[in-house]
Design an enzyme around this catalytic site. Structure first.
Site, PDB file in Angstrom:
ATOM      1  N   GLY A  69       6.194  -7.857  -5.962  1.00 26.37           N
ATOM      2  CA  GLY A  69       6.501  -6.436  -6.074  1.00 26.37           C
ATOM      3  C   GLY A  69       6.463  -5.682  -4.762  1.00 26.37           C
ATOM      4  N   GLN A 177       4.369  -2.460 -13.010  1.00 30.27           N
ATOM      5  CA  GLN A 177       3.416  -2.362 -14.114  1.00 30.27           C
ATOM      6  C   GLN A 177       4.095  -2.217 -15.474  1.00 30.27           C
ATOM      7  OE1 GLN A 177       0.335  -2.939 -14.370  1.00 30.27           O
ATOM      8  NE2 GLN A 177      -0.469  -2.846 -12.300  1.00 30.27           N
ATOM      9  N   SER A 197       7.414  -7.903 -10.668  1.00 33.82           N
ATOM     10  CA  SER A 197       6.583  -8.976 -10.133  1.00 33.82           C
ATOM     11  C   SER A 197       6.216  -9.971 -11.223  1.00 33.82           C
ATOM     12  CB  SER A 197       5.305  -8.394  -9.517  1.00 33.82           C
ATOM     13  OG  SER A 197       4.496  -9.409  -8.974  1.00 33.82           O
ATOM     14  N   SER A 198       6.138 -11.235 -10.847  1.00 30.94           N
ATOM     15  CA  SER A 198       5.860 -12.314 -11.788  1.00 30.94           C
ATOM     16  C   SER A 198       4.413 -12.346 -12.264  1.00 30.94           C
ATOM     17  CB  SER A 198       6.215 -13.655 -11.127  1.00 30.94           C
ATOM     18  OG  SER A 198       5.695 -14.743 -11.820  1.00 30.94           O
ATOM     19  N   HIS A 199       3.463 -12.159 -11.356  1.00 34.83           N
ATOM     20  CA  HIS A 199       2.066 -12.388 -11.730  1.00 34.83           C
ATOM     21  C   HIS A 199       1.483 -11.295 -12.627  1.00 34.83           C
ATOM     22  CE1 HIS A 199      -0.333  -9.591  -9.103  1.00 34.83           C
ATOM     23  NE2 HIS A 199       0.818  -9.533  -8.465  1.00 34.83           N
ATOM     24  N   THR A 235      13.708 -20.223   2.422  1.00 34.14           N
ATOM     25  CA  THR A 235      14.175 -21.074   1.335  1.00 34.14           C
ATOM     26  C   THR A 235      13.748 -20.491  -0.015  1.00 34.14           C
ATOM     27  OG1 THR A 235      14.003 -23.021   2.750  1.00 34.14           O
ATOM     28  CG2 THR A 235      14.108 -23.405   0.377  1.00 34.14           C
ATOM     29  N   CYS A 323      -4.748  -3.238  -4.685  1.00 35.72           N
ATOM     30  CA  CYS A 323      -4.311  -3.114  -3.290  1.00 35.72           C
ATOM     31  C   CYS A 323      -5.136  -2.094  -2.509  1.00 35.72           C
ATOM     32  CB  CYS A 323      -2.836  -2.724  -3.247  1.00 35.72           C
ATOM     33  SG  CYS A 323      -1.751  -4.020  -3.879  1.00 35.72           S
TER      34      CYS A 323
END
Length: 375
Positions: A69, A177, A197-199, A235, A323
Site C-alpha cells: 500500500g 483498509q 495491499s495484500s497483507h 522483477t 506506521c
C-alpha cells in the site's frame, strides 16, 4: 494470545499459502522473458490483473502490482503529479491520511507544490463543501483516504469524487483498509487512482496493487523501466501476486458474512464498554465506519499503558496505525478531530478478523474493567 490487531496485518490463509507455494514451483519464470516458461508466468500475471480489476470495476490495463500500500500511494501520486504539473501546482489532501501519503505531500511542498490539508469533523469526516472550496484553477490532484485506519471513519468518497470530477481534479484514494471490507466501485465513486495491499486481506506481505485509470496521464519515475508497463522497476513477484489475488477473491466473496459478524462483535464490545466506565470514549463516526475497527480513548491514561497491560493479559491490540507506533508522537488523527496532545496519546485500537470470537470480546471487556478500576 488473543489477536485484535487485524488492521495492522493479518495472518496468511492456508488456501493462499498453498497458491503461493504452487505458483513458486510451477510459474517461476520471469514474465518479461520471451521463452515459454516466461510466457506461462506472463499469462498467469495477466489473469491476476483481470481478476483484481473486476473486484473494483476497473480496467485491467490500469492495474499495476507493487510491494504494498505505501509504495502504491507513493508511486501513484508521484507519477500522476509529474504527469499533470504542467497544468498546476496545487494539491489537496486531508489531515488524517496515512503516513505514506502525509509524508509525501510534505515532501512535495519542499519541491514547490502548494498543499491544502483539509480539516475533519469531530467524527473524522472530510466535509464535501471543504473539498469544493479548496479547489483552484491550479489544482491537479486530491488524495482522500477511503477510511481512517485508526478510528475507522469512512469518507463520503462518492460525493467527494463527484465534486472532483466536475472540476477536473484527479482523485486518488488510499483504500488499503477498505478493500475486501466494503464494496469499491471506481466508476461509481469517480476514483481515478487507488491503492490496496495484500497483507490486510490474509495475503502475503510485500505485495500490493495500484490502479490508475487508463484515461489518466502519468510519468515513469525510473527511466527505462520495463516491468509493469514502466510503472515500477524490479522483477515481478508472480507467486506473491497470485496469492494476493486469491486472497482478494476469497475476502470479496465472504464480505457479507464477515461484515455481519464484525457488526455483532462491535456491538457487543461497545455495549460492554458503556457498562464499564464513562471515562472510555468510542472515537469515530457513529454510523459511517468500518465494522472491524474500534478506536477507544480512556481518559487520563496513555494508550501505550493500556496496550501493555492488555499484552500482559495476552491480548494484542494497538495504539493506532502501525506506521506511527514507536515514534512517541500523538496520533495525528486524534489531533485532527480536536484532541489535545495529551488526549491524542490516549487512543487504543481494536480490530477484528476472521479469527475473532465473542469470547475474545468478553475477555477484553474483563481486562478493560480491571484496568479502569485500578486507575
Amino acid at each position: 494470545m488473543i489477536y485484535l490487531d487485524y488492521a495492522a496485518t493479518t495472518p496468511i490463509r492456508d488456501e493462499v499459502l498453498q497458491v503461493y507455494m504452487e505458483v513458486s514451483r510451477s510459474y517461476f519464470g520471469n514474465p518479461n522473458s520471451l521463452h515459454d516458461i516466461g510466457s506461462k508466468a506472463k499469462q498467469l500475471l495477466e489473469l491476476c490483473r483481470l481478476e483484481l480489476a473486476d473486484k473494483i470495476n476497473a480496467e485491467a490495463e490500469g492495474i499495476y502490482f507493487t510491494s504494498g500500500g505505501s509504495e502504491s500511494n507513493l508511486l501513484a501520486i508521484r507519477s500522476i503529479v509529474d504527469g499533470y504539473k504542467h497544468r498546476g501546482n496545487h494539491l489537496i489532501t486531508s489531515a488524517t491520511e496515512h503516513s505514506s501519503v502525509h509524508n509525501l505531500f510534505r515532501q512535495l511542498e519542499t519541491e514547490g507544490f502548494k498543499v491544502t490539508y483539509l480539516p475533519v469533523t469531530l467524527e473524522g469526516q472530510v466535509k464535501v463543501e471543504d473539498v469544493k472550496a479548496a479547489i483552484t484553477d491550479r489544482t491537479i490532484l486530491a488524495s482522500i483516504q477511503h477510511a481512517n485506519p485508526e478510528i475507522g471513519t469512512i469518507q463520503t468518497i462518492e460525493e467527494i469524487g463527484k465534486v472532483l470530477r466536475e472540476n477536473q481534479v484527479i482523485f486518488h484514494s488510499d483504500c488499503v483498509q477498505t478493500f475486501g471490507k466494503v464494496s469499491i466501485d471506481v466508476k461509481k465513486a469517480h476514483i481515478d487512482s487507488l491503492s490496496i495491499s495484500s497483507h490486510k486481506i490474509y495475503g502475503p506481505k510485500g505485495v500490493g496493487a495500484c490502479y490508475i485509470s487508463p484515461s489518466v496521464a502519468w510519468k515513469m519515475q525510473v527511466p527505462d523501466t520495463f516491468h509493469e508497463n514502466g510503472f515500477r522497476p524490479g522483477t515481478v513477484n508472480v507467486p506473491g501476486i497470485a496469492a494476493f489475488v486469491t486472497a482478494a477473491q476469497l475476502i470479496c466473496d465472504e464480505m457479507g458474512i464477515n461484515t455481519k459478524k464484525y457488526q455483532l462483535l462491535r456491538q457487543k464490545l461497545i455495549t460492554g464498554i458503556q457498562d464499564i466506565d464513562h471515562t472510555i470514549t468510542i472515537e469515530g463516526h457513529p454510523s459511517h465506519h468500518l465494522p472491524h475497527i474500534v478506536g477507544l480513548s480512556i481518559s487520563g491514561t496513555q494508550g501505550q499503558y493500556i496496550m501493555l497491560e492488555c499484552n500482559r493479559c495476552e491480548i494484542a491490540i494497538s495504539t493506532g496505525s502501525a506506521c506511527q507506533i514507536g515514534q512517541q508522537k500523538p496520533s495525528k488523527t486524534m489531533l485532527a478531530i480536536g484532541k489535545t496532545h495529551d488526549e491524542a496519546k490516549q487512543l487504543i485500537r481494536l480490530s477484528f478478523g476472521t479469527g475473532t470470537k465473542e469470547i475474545h470480546i468478553e475477555k477484553v471487556l474483563e481486562v478493560l474493567k480491571t484496568i479502569t478500576k485500578n486507575l
